[in-house]
Design an enzyme around this catalytic site. Structure first.
Site, PDB file in Angstrom:
ATOM      1  N   THR A 124      39.327  50.468  44.736  1.00 32.85           N
ATOM      2  CA  THR A 124      39.134  49.605  46.062  1.00 32.85           C
ATOM      3  C   THR A 124      38.702  50.550  46.886  1.00 32.85           C
ATOM      4  OG1 THR A 124      39.825  48.356  47.505  1.00 32.85           O
ATOM      5  CG2 THR A 124      41.530  49.154  45.825  1.00 32.85           C
ATOM      6  N   ASP A 125      37.912  50.160  48.064  1.00 33.80           N
ATOM      7  CA  ASP A 125      38.062  50.697  49.162  1.00 33.80           C
ATOM      8  C   ASP A 125      39.137  51.079  49.956  1.00 33.80           C
ATOM      9  OD1 ASP A 125      37.588  48.361  50.126  1.00 33.80           O
ATOM     10  OD2 ASP A 125      36.036  48.560  51.425  1.00 33.80           O
ATOM     11  N   GLU A 126      40.073  49.833  49.645  1.00 31.99           N
ATOM     12  CA  GLU A 126      41.315  49.744  50.500  1.00 31.99           C
ATOM     13  C   GLU A 126      42.429  51.073  50.451  1.00 31.99           C
ATOM     14  OE1 GLU A 126      43.443  46.149  50.611  1.00 31.99           O
ATOM     15  OE2 GLU A 126      41.684  45.073  50.415  1.00 31.99           O
ATOM     16  N   TYR A 151      49.604  46.575  47.972  1.00 33.05           N
ATOM     17  CA  TYR A 151      48.537  46.459  46.843  1.00 33.05           C
ATOM     18  C   TYR A 151      47.587  47.669  46.870  1.00 33.05           C
ATOM     19  CZ  TYR A 151      43.638  45.508  45.464  1.00 33.05           C
ATOM     20  OH  TYR A 151      42.180  45.697  45.015  1.00 33.05           O
ATOM     21  N   LYS A 155      47.205  50.594  44.158  1.00 34.33           N
ATOM     22  CA  LYS A 155      45.630  50.859  43.513  1.00 34.33           C
ATOM     23  C   LYS A 155      45.342  52.412  43.726  1.00 34.33           C
ATOM     24  CE  LYS A 155      42.850  48.524  42.033  1.00 34.33           C
ATOM     25  NZ  LYS A 155      42.514  48.259  40.353  1.00 34.33           N
TER      26      LYS A 155
HETATM   27  P1  NAD Z   1      41.398  38.786  39.940  1.00 33.75           P
HETATM   28  O1  NAD Z   1      42.734  38.558  40.376  1.00 33.75           O
HETATM   29  O2  NAD Z   1      40.447  37.689  39.865  1.00 33.75           O
HETATM   30  O3  NAD Z   1      41.549  39.080  38.448  1.00 33.75           O
HETATM   31  C1  NAD Z   1      42.453  39.917  37.828  1.00 33.75           C
HETATM   32  C2  NAD Z   1      42.651  39.697  36.084  1.00 33.75           C
HETATM   33  O4  NAD Z   1      43.530  40.497  35.664  1.00 33.75           O
HETATM   34  C3  NAD Z   1      43.230  38.231  35.754  1.00 33.75           C
HETATM   35  O5  NAD Z   1      42.254  37.750  34.753  1.00 33.75           O
HETATM   36  C4  NAD Z   1      44.554  38.578  35.247  1.00 33.75           C
HETATM   37  O6  NAD Z   1      44.822  37.685  34.288  1.00 33.75           O
HETATM   38  C5  NAD Z   1      44.319  39.859  34.737  1.00 33.75           C
HETATM   39  N1  NAD Z   1      45.682  40.479  34.766  1.00 33.75           N
HETATM   40  C6  NAD Z   1      46.695  40.607  35.822  1.00 33.75           C
HETATM   41  N2  NAD Z   1      47.621  41.218  35.538  1.00 33.75           N
HETATM   42  C7  NAD Z   1      47.644  41.652  34.113  1.00 33.75           C
HETATM   43  C8  NAD Z   1      48.134  42.427  33.189  1.00 33.75           C
HETATM   44  N3  NAD Z   1      49.678  43.040  33.407  1.00 33.75           N
HETATM   45  N4  NAD Z   1      47.613  42.754  31.969  1.00 33.75           N
HETATM   46  C9  NAD Z   1      46.510  42.088  31.680  1.00 33.75           C
HETATM   47  N5  NAD Z   1      45.829  41.505  32.365  1.00 33.75           N
HETATM   48  C10 NAD Z   1      46.113  41.206  33.762  1.00 33.75           C
HETATM   49  O7  NAD Z   1      40.860  39.987  40.456  1.00 33.75           O
HETATM   50  P2  NAD Z   1      39.428  40.526  40.845  1.00 33.75           P
HETATM   51  O8  NAD Z   1      39.030  40.091  42.042  1.00 33.75           O
HETATM   52  O9  NAD Z   1      38.519  40.314  39.645  1.00 33.75           O
HETATM   53  O10 NAD Z   1      39.583  42.182  40.677  1.00 33.75           O
HETATM   54  C11 NAD Z   1      39.120  42.878  39.410  1.00 33.75           C
HETATM   55  C12 NAD Z   1      39.561  44.329  39.657  1.00 33.75           C
HETATM   56  O11 NAD Z   1      38.709  44.770  40.931  1.00 33.75           O
HETATM   57  C13 NAD Z   1      40.829  44.883  40.270  1.00 33.75           C
HETATM   58  O12 NAD Z   1      41.292  45.808  39.928  1.00 33.75           O
HETATM   59  C14 NAD Z   1      40.590  44.856  41.837  1.00 33.75           C
HETATM   60  O13 NAD Z   1      41.656  45.841  42.295  1.00 33.75           O
HETATM   61  C15 NAD Z   1      39.306  45.256  41.966  1.00 33.75           C
HETATM   62  N6  NAD Z   1      38.563  45.015  43.044  1.00 33.75           N
HETATM   63  C16 NAD Z   1      38.593  43.657  43.739  1.00 33.75           C
HETATM   64  C17 NAD Z   1      37.814  43.677  44.591  1.00 33.75           C
HETATM   65  C18 NAD Z   1      37.531  42.247  45.268  1.00 33.75           C
HETATM   66  O14 NAD Z   1      36.925  42.004  46.239  1.00 33.75           O
HETATM   67  N7  NAD Z   1      37.932  41.180  44.412  1.00 33.75           N
HETATM   68  C19 NAD Z   1      37.267  44.716  45.183  1.00 33.75           C
HETATM   69  C20 NAD Z   1      37.362  45.957  44.916  1.00 33.75           C
HETATM   70  C21 NAD Z   1      38.006  46.535  43.691  1.00 33.75           C
HETATM   71  O1  DAU Z   2      38.074  45.735  50.023  1.00 32.46           O
HETATM   72  C1  DAU Z   2      38.184  45.363  48.716  1.00 32.46           C
HETATM   73  C2  DAU Z   2      39.314  44.394  48.601  1.00 32.46           C
HETATM   74  O2  DAU Z   2      39.168  43.093  48.970  1.00 32.46           O
HETATM   75  C3  DAU Z   2      39.764  43.980  47.254  1.00 32.46           C
HETATM   76  O3  DAU Z   2      40.481  45.516  46.868  1.00 32.46           O
HETATM   77  C4  DAU Z   2      40.953  43.252  47.075  1.00 32.46           C
HETATM   78  O4  DAU Z   2      41.322  42.889  45.809  1.00 32.46           O
HETATM   79  C5  DAU Z   2      40.445  41.863  47.660  1.00 32.46           C
HETATM   80  O5  DAU Z   2      41.419  40.819  47.597  1.00 32.46           O
HETATM   81  C6  DAU Z   2      39.985  41.952  49.027  1.00 32.46           C
HETATM   82  O6  DAU Z   2      40.957  42.204  50.044  1.00 32.46           O
HETATM   83  P1  DAU Z   2      40.952  41.744  51.343  1.00 32.46           P
HETATM   84  O7  DAU Z   2      42.415  41.430  51.850  1.00 32.46           O
HETATM   85  O8  DAU Z   2      39.881  42.347  52.283  1.00 32.46           O
HETATM   86  O9  DAU Z   2      40.555  40.047  51.048  1.00 32.46           O
HETATM   87  P2  DAU Z   2      40.634  38.751  51.369  1.00 32.46           P
HETATM   88  O10 DAU Z   2      39.575  37.654  50.854  1.00 32.46           O
HETATM   89  O11 DAU Z   2      42.341  38.361  51.250  1.00 32.46           O
HETATM   90  O12 DAU Z   2      40.590  38.820  53.106  1.00 32.46           O
HETATM   91  C7  DAU Z   2      39.576  39.030  53.691  1.00 32.46           C
HETATM   92  C8  DAU Z   2      39.385  39.023  55.107  1.00 32.46           C
HETATM   93  O13 DAU Z   2      39.725  37.523  55.678  1.00 32.46           O
HETATM   94  C9  DAU Z   2      40.761  39.876  55.647  1.00 32.46           C
HETATM   95  O14 DAU Z   2      40.636  40.293  57.012  1.00 32.46           O
HETATM   96  C10 DAU Z   2      41.938  38.560  55.924  1.00 32.46           C
HETATM   97  C11 DAU Z   2      40.997  37.532  56.282  1.00 32.46           C
HETATM   98  N1  DAU Z   2      41.467  36.311  55.891  1.00 32.46           N
HETATM   99  C12 DAU Z   2      41.817  35.785  54.657  1.00 32.46           C
HETATM  100  C13 DAU Z   2      42.292  34.735  54.053  1.00 32.46           C
HETATM  101  C14 DAU Z   2      42.648  34.376  52.519  1.00 32.46           C
HETATM  102  C15 DAU Z   2      41.762  35.219  56.592  1.00 32.46           C
HETATM  103  O15 DAU Z   2      41.139  35.503  57.744  1.00 32.46           O
HETATM  104  N2  DAU Z   2      42.041  34.121  56.274  1.00 32.46           N
HETATM  105  C16 DAU Z   2      42.428  33.625  55.005  1.00 32.46           C
HETATM  106  O16 DAU Z   2      42.887  32.594  54.689  1.00 32.46           O
END
Ligand code: NAD
Ligand code: DAU
Length: 341
Positions: A124-126, A151, A155
């Site tokens: 992730t960019d985070e 988190y 990562k």
């Molecule tokens: P998500 O929370 O929707 O899904 C995570 C999945 O992993 C679920 O199906 C869960 O059951 C499984 N999981 C959790 N713990 C586990 C374990 N111990 N063993 C096996 N499976 C397990 O997450 P997502 O948003 O689909 O993210 C997927 C990946 O992409 C993550 O690695 C996250 O860090 C990365 N990522 C997400 C975003 C985003 O915006 N959502 C952005 C950049 C990177």
């Molecule tokens: O940038 C990549 C990341 O993006 C991933 O690595 C993470 O897994 C993913 O959860 C996401 O992280 P963020 O914290 O940016 O996503 P989130 O959707 O939780 O929040 C997006 C923005 O909106 C953040 O600035 C917080 C704000 N927010 C979030 C929620 C859930 C609100 O203002 N209200 C809300 O209810």
């Protein structure tokens, strides 16, 4: 025939990746290894009854289970499995350390033991922290590590374990770092699905702080295509930042979606800010564009339209995930501030 091992394939991005992989690589057989935590959803796998997709329920931090699932060998591991929600990591980080760090290390060890050809880490960019608000700064592959949330720190630690496996043991690894994904099947704890599901139920939308934080949004399938390209053509040991040059302030995102659904702005509730809330993410994707020939297919407008349509048409999916773990977390997170149900 290529054997692929995808972890976290019942989650939001992992399930989109499996759909893409089955279509992109007709010779691929996929093992989807997922623990089915609160975020893992068998409904996300509906329509995937392809004989080339095998689901195994298991925990990536469980060494025996991982080795057993990999017994027949595999060509590549794609590690999507993670605890992925920043707010939950602030509440309690234990599961983030176990899955995101230990789980990644177990998979790296198993990859060596089973002779896996390539290990793709979904990051992730985070891990690079937060940018100032002026528009001139971007994350690139040379940006240093500065994770700010538990988190992000977990990562970043996982990236270090991947790097160490490459350096120490010569494992072939590729790491992708993406910004904020949106699209179908995202658990409604993240901003866009939360606001879609609340707005569709005429419930309040919690906006953290002043709503001016910036995120760099990308449609989930565009992210998945970049991961596929990184697997096919990425340099061993390479890191690729993935972004669609699509920075938006949170309030703009909320207002666009409310307008598209014809819902009133009065649903917005300003709530207390996330502790340590990163102000701005913005990715410079020049490397992935130049070296892998990747470009996003969706614009913000087309991606958002597809996402809104999917949530509006899949109210049953939303109703099912809005029970149990979702409600408990929602009530703890927002409490009386938004009249949690
Ligand atoms: P998500 O929370 O929707 O899904 C995570 C999945 O992993 C679920 O199906 C869960 O059951 C499984 N999981 C959790 N713990 C586990 C374990 N111990 N063993 C096996 N499976 C397990 O997450 P997502 O948003 O689909 O993210 C997927 C990946 O992409 C993550 O690695 C996250 O860090 C990365 N990522 C997400 C975003 C985003 O915006 N959502 C952005 C950049 C990177
Ligand atoms: O940038 C990549 C990341 O993006 C991933 O690595 C993470 O897994 C993913 O959860 C996401 O992280 P963020 O914290 O940016 O996503 P989130 O959707 O939780 O929040 C997006 C923005 O909106 C953040 O600035 C917080 C704000 N927010 C979030 C929620 C859930 C609100 O203002 N209200 C809300 O209810």
């Amino acid at each position: 025939m290529q054997k692929l091992f995808v972890t976290g394939g019942a989650g939001f991005i992992g399930s989109a990746f499996i759909r893409l992989a089955l279509a992109r690589w007709p010779d691929a057989e996929i093992t989807n290894f997922d623990a089915l935590t609160y975020a893992g959803n068998p409904d996300n796998l509906k329509g995937l009854d392809d004989a080339r997709h095998r689901f195994v329920r298991g925990d990536i931090a469980d060494r025996e289970a991982v080795l057993a699932a990999l017994e027949a060998g595999t060509d590549a591991i794609f590690n999507f499995a993670a605890e992925s929600h920043v707010d939950r990591s602030i509440e309690r980080a234990d599961d983030f350390l176990r899955t995101n760090i230990l789980g990644t290390q177990v998979l790296l060890d198993a990859a060596r033991e089973r002779g896996v050809r390539r290990f793709v880490q979904i990051s992730t960019d985070e891990v690079m922290g937060s940018l100032p608000e002026d528009d001139s700064a971007f994350f690139n592959e040379e940006s240093g590590y500065a994770p700010n949330s538990p988190y992000a720190a977990s990562k970043a630690a996982a990236e270090h374990m991947v790097r160490a496996a490459r350096h120490t043991f010569g494992l072939d690894t590729v790491t992708t770092r993406c910004g904020n994904n949106y699209g179908p099947r995202q658990f409604p704890e993240k901003l866009i699905p939360l606001l879609l599901s609340n707005a569709l139920h005429d419930e309040p939308i919690p906006v953290y702080g002043d709503g001016q934080n910036v995120r760099d949004w990308i449609y989930v399938e565009d992210h998945c295509r970049a991961v596929a390209l990184a697997y096919e053509r990425g340099e061993a040991g390479g890191i690729y930042n993935i972004g669609a040059r699509n920075e938006r302030r949170n309030l703009e995102v909320v207002e666009s979606i409310l307008a598209a659904l014809d819902k009133p702005r009065s649903l917005i509730r300003y709530v207390k800010d996330r502790p340590g809330h990163d102000r701005r993410y913005a990715i410079d994707p020049s490397k992935v564009e130049r070296e892998l020939g990747w470009q996003p297919v969706e614009t913000w407008e087309s991606g958002l339209a597809k996402t809104i349509t999917w949530y509006a048409e899949n109210t049953e999916w939303i109703s099912r995930v809005r029970g149990g773990a979702y409600r408990d977390f929602y009530a703890r997170q927002y409490g009386a501030e938004v009249g949690a149900k």
